[in-house]
Write a protein that holds these residues in place. Sequence first.
Motif, PDB file in Angstrom:
ATOM      1  N   LYS A   7       0.817  -1.218   0.000  1.00 40.04           N
ATOM      2  CA  LYS A   7       0.000   0.000   0.000  1.00 40.04           C
ATOM      3  C   LYS A   7       0.850   1.267   0.000  1.00 40.04           C
ATOM      4  CE  LYS A   7      -3.753  -2.217   2.589  1.00 40.04           C
ATOM      5  NZ  LYS A   7      -4.626  -2.147   3.790  1.00 40.04           N
ATOM      6  N   ASP A   8       2.160   1.109   0.254  1.00 45.36           N
ATOM      7  CA  ASP A   8       3.056   2.266   0.350  1.00 45.36           C
ATOM      8  C   ASP A   8       3.914   2.472  -0.888  1.00 45.36           C
ATOM      9  OD1 ASP A   8       2.113   2.791   2.851  1.00 45.36           O
ATOM     10  OD2 ASP A   8       3.858   2.011   3.934  1.00 45.36           O
ATOM     11  N   VAL A   9       4.426   1.384  -1.473  1.00 44.71           N
ATOM     12  CA  VAL A   9       5.401   1.515  -2.556  1.00 44.71           C
ATOM     13  C   VAL A   9       4.743   2.091  -3.803  1.00 44.71           C
ATOM     14  CG1 VAL A   9       6.893  -0.325  -1.719  1.00 44.71           C
ATOM     15  CG2 VAL A   9       5.012  -0.883  -3.254  1.00 44.71           C
ATOM     16  N   VAL A  10       5.482   2.901  -4.534  1.00 47.51           N
ATOM     17  CA  VAL A  10       4.939   3.506  -5.755  1.00 47.51           C
ATOM     18  C   VAL A  10       5.486   2.847  -7.012  1.00 47.51           C
ATOM     19  CG1 VAL A  10       4.561   5.734  -4.634  1.00 47.51           C
ATOM     20  CG2 VAL A  10       6.745   5.296  -5.787  1.00 47.51           C
ATOM     21  N   SER A  11       6.525   1.979  -6.851  1.00 51.04           N
ATOM     22  CA  SER A  11       7.136   1.363  -8.031  1.00 51.04           C
ATOM     23  C   SER A  11       7.776   0.050  -7.634  1.00 51.04           C
ATOM     24  CB  SER A  11       8.183   2.300  -8.650  1.00 51.04           C
ATOM     25  OG  SER A  11       9.286   2.450  -7.774  1.00 51.04           O
ATOM     26  N   SER A  12       8.331  -0.655  -8.614  1.00 50.28           N
ATOM     27  CA  SER A  12       8.943  -1.959  -8.330  1.00 50.28           C
ATOM     28  C   SER A  12      10.253  -1.833  -7.567  1.00 50.28           C
ATOM     29  CB  SER A  12       9.169  -2.717  -9.640  1.00 50.28           C
ATOM     30  OG  SER A  12      10.243  -2.159 -10.363  1.00 50.28           O
ATOM     31  N   THR A  13      10.900  -0.661  -7.623  1.00 47.13           N
ATOM     32  CA  THR A  13      12.203  -0.475  -6.965  1.00 47.13           C
ATOM     33  C   THR A  13      12.147   0.608  -5.897  1.00 47.13           C
ATOM     34  OG1 THR A  13      12.839   1.120  -8.689  1.00 47.13           O
ATOM     35  CG2 THR A  13      13.478  -1.183  -9.022  1.00 47.13           C
ATOM     36  N   ASP A  14      10.969   0.856  -5.357  1.00 48.76           N
ATOM     37  CA  ASP A  14      10.784   2.005  -4.484  1.00 48.76           C
ATOM     38  C   ASP A  14      11.626   1.935  -3.220  1.00 48.76           C
ATOM     39  OD1 ASP A  14       9.720   4.442  -3.713  1.00 48.76           O
ATOM     40  OD2 ASP A  14       7.976   3.569  -2.740  1.00 48.76           O
ATOM     41  N   ILE A  15      11.943   0.743  -2.723  1.00 58.00           N
ATOM     42  CA  ILE A  15      12.739   0.652  -1.493  1.00 58.00           C
ATOM     43  C   ILE A  15      14.226   0.489  -1.786  1.00 58.00           C
ATOM     44  CG2 ILE A  15      10.803  -0.330  -0.205  1.00 58.00           C
ATOM     45  CD1 ILE A  15      12.257  -3.012  -0.310  1.00 58.00           C
ATOM     46  N   GLY A  16      14.610   0.701  -3.056  1.00 56.27           N
ATOM     47  CA  GLY A  16      16.027   0.679  -3.408  1.00 56.27           C
ATOM     48  C   GLY A  16      16.581  -0.682  -3.737  1.00 56.27           C
ATOM     49  N   VAL A  17      15.803  -1.734  -3.545  1.00 54.34           N
ATOM     50  CA  VAL A  17      16.232  -3.101  -3.848  1.00 54.34           C
ATOM     51  C   VAL A  17      15.363  -3.625  -4.983  1.00 54.34           C
ATOM     52  CG1 VAL A  17      16.462  -5.450  -2.957  1.00 54.34           C
ATOM     53  CG2 VAL A  17      16.969  -3.501  -1.481  1.00 54.34           C
ATOM     54  N   PRO A  18      15.955  -4.231  -6.017  1.00 51.74           N
ATOM     55  CA  PRO A  18      15.164  -4.745  -7.141  1.00 51.74           C
ATOM     56  C   PRO A  18      14.386  -5.997  -6.748  1.00 51.74           C
ATOM     57  CG  PRO A  18      17.463  -5.334  -7.424  1.00 51.74           C
ATOM     58  CD  PRO A  18      17.400  -4.469  -6.197  1.00 51.74           C
ATOM     59  N   LEU A  19      13.206  -5.799  -6.168  1.00 49.34           N
ATOM     60  CA  LEU A  19      12.411  -6.938  -5.693  1.00 49.34           C
ATOM     61  C   LEU A  19      11.895  -7.782  -6.844  1.00 49.34           C
ATOM     62  CD1 LEU A  19      10.424  -5.070  -2.905  1.00 49.34           C
ATOM     63  CD2 LEU A  19      12.346  -6.630  -2.595  1.00 49.34           C
ATOM     64  N   ALA A  20      11.644  -7.166  -7.990  1.00 47.64           N
ATOM     65  CA  ALA A  20      11.185  -7.884  -9.180  1.00 47.64           C
ATOM     66  C   ALA A  20      12.264  -7.753 -10.247  1.00 47.64           C
ATOM     67  CB  ALA A  20       9.861  -7.310  -9.674  1.00 47.64           C
ATOM     68  N   ASP A  21      12.857  -8.853 -10.644  1.00 47.37           N
ATOM     69  CA  ASP A  21      13.978  -8.819 -11.584  1.00 47.37           C
ATOM     70  C   ASP A  21      13.513  -8.439 -12.985  1.00 47.37           C
ATOM     71  OD1 ASP A  21      16.546  -9.087 -12.482  1.00 47.37           O
ATOM     72  OD2 ASP A  21      16.440 -11.254 -12.743  1.00 47.37           O
TER      73      ASP A  21
END
Length: 484
Positions: free
Chosen positions: A200-214
């Motif tokens: 509910k917080d993230v705005v993109s796939s890399t929003d927390i600085g780690v590539p969670l989705a390759d």
Amino acid sequence: MTSNPLNPSNGDDTPKDPLTEMLQNLMGGKGMENFDPSELAKAAGLPDDPNLLAQMFSQVQAMMSAPSEGPVNWTLAHDNARRVAAGTSDPSVSAQQSRDVDEALRLAELWLDPVTDLPATGLIGKAWSRAEWVEATLGTWKRLTEPVANSIANALSSAMTEQMPEEMKSMMGGASSMLQNMGGAIFGMQLGQAIGALSKDVVSSTDIGVPLADLEMALLPANVAAFGEGLSLPENDIRLFLAVREAAHARLFVQVPWLRGHLLGAIEAYARGIHIDTSRIEELARDLDPSNPEGIQEALSQGVFMPQRTPAQEQALEKLETALALVEGWVDELTAAATENVLPSAGALRETVRRRRATGGPAEHAFASLVGLELRPRRLRDAATLWATLKDERGIEGRDAIWHHPDLLPTAEDLDDPKGFSSRRKLAEASDSEVDDALQKLLSGGFDDTSAEEGGAPDTGDAAKDSGDAGGKDDDGETGHPKN
């Protein structure tokens, strides 16, 4: 009266099964009397909605008898994350939203071309719902949290085993497996809760600085709209600014292929080395009172399950935080350069994102409490200053060349003193060159010739001199006899 070893007496001729007795010991001697699951769930950070809790505990009950694949019940984590993500509303992405996101990411790629030496990725931009973000990132969450879950599960198992009377250990039988499954289910519920809240917080796939989705480039339209609430800025400007950040992250992780493994590997290495203080867990188990949820909440908030950091862990954490800061600082600097002349609100949006990334949201804090790791770039501003300094000194190509190899990355010392990075790097490169020269001399046998070191001239030199005097070239470079 003869006691039944499988159903021991409690002293008043009332038989008691060993599991009940153990639960009484773990619950401070009060057993399950006046036990309110909703209060305990609330204290543990789980939702307090009775209907939702009933579904969750029903699912846990069904899964406790099933064999566990590991320390975490990932089916339960997945289902709970999806449930939390859709808790308020998670509408499917509309066709118009997909077009808006696609156009924003395409334009972002064009804006980035002049400000970085890394080429465009060619990825197709996507618009995700929160549930789609959960599906795309759960595999990485599993990779990041399993080492932590293993340590916690082992600590809990050791604590319960050590507290259990000797005569009960042989009688537990299948109950120990059930308790292990219960622990995996509880951790799975909590992890799913944290991941669902993050969705509910993230705005993109890399929003927390780690590539969670390759190899993905995506925005979450619902969360982008929520991000812009209260900013009094055009919706299109906000979407474009966040699209540039996402496209910059994507370029970095796609064009620097070692970086994703470097970051995830650093997190895994940190997690594998954690140590859980079992004595604190044993103390909690002895004093736990299920009728006092405030006491449970206080115990959990004191970090009973939090890893105890060793000196080696502190070093690993510093390296990880430095790497996260370097990624976010580079993205911050590129986004500012790409948008400063085309988005009037770029400065205000940059500061908003910086503060948001530095402090983290409630969901991010909940995840940190669960796994003992904060994925926040504490030194984002220092890293951005370093990348700006390198651009001034070396140009865009020289700045981006730092990403060619992990050994070239700046250190925490470089974040402390950005302007001294180049001079320190020259000294390091000079030192490396000296080592290479010495190694080459050693391999060629140069160190075996000690006569030159001692000041003596080898015989071959004298012979050459005699030969030169006889008919070789003189000091003027002419052949023949010496001058008269």
